[in-house]
Design a protein around this motif. Structure first.
Motif, PDB file in Angstrom:
ATOM      1  N   GLY A 246      19.919  39.593   5.274  1.00  9.45           N
ATOM      2  CA  GLY A 246      19.339  38.977   6.459  1.00  9.45           C
ATOM      3  C   GLY A 246      17.830  39.058   6.353  1.00  9.45           C
ATOM      4  N   HIS A 247      17.182  39.606   7.359  1.00 12.20           N
ATOM      5  CA  HIS A 247      15.731  39.767   7.281  1.00 12.20           C
ATOM      6  C   HIS A 247      15.324  41.139   6.748  1.00 12.20           C
ATOM      7  N   TYR A 248      16.301  41.946   6.359  1.00 12.77           N
ATOM      8  CA  TYR A 248      16.029  43.265   5.788  1.00 12.77           C
ATOM      9  C   TYR A 248      15.891  43.148   4.275  1.00 12.77           C
ATOM     10  N   VAL A 249      14.961  43.904   3.731  1.00 16.07           N
ATOM     11  CA  VAL A 249      14.771  43.966   2.277  1.00 16.07           C
ATOM     12  C   VAL A 249      15.086  45.397   1.851  1.00 16.07           C
TER      13      VAL A 249
END
Length: 92
Positions: free
Chosen positions: A70-73
């Motif tokens: 998602g928007h997590y790295v």
């Protein structure tokens, strides 16, 4: 007599602190089967003693392998070790 019964409260507290420190070391070094396989930028930065912004910028530039959820790295510890190994070979 049981070893727990012969230890002072201070020694028992020290034992607990030692266990917490050992667990943190296992987690940080990835030598624990229960340690996360993916690290946040913050944990990766702590592991290699660099700023979090450096980790994030290197991932954004595509220099440091990362996994997007998602928007997590997140970062695989093996990828981080391989990255450092290739960097140290280039600097030799």
């Amino acid at each position: 007599m049981n070893e727990q019964q012969t230890k002072s409260p201070f020694d028992l507290l020290l034992d607990q602190i030692r266990e917490v420190v050992r667990e943190e070391i296992r987690t940080a070094t990835g030598k624990d089967s229960q340690s996360p396989t993916l690290l946040s930028a913050e944990r990766a930065a702590k592991l290699f003693d660099v700023p979090k912004t450096w980790i994030s910028d290197a991932a954004r530039r595509g220099e440091l392998p990362s996994v997007k959820l998602g928007h997590y790295v997140r970062f695989r510890i093996d990828d981080l070790h391989a990255f450092v190994a290739t960097r140290s070979q280039k600097n030799s």
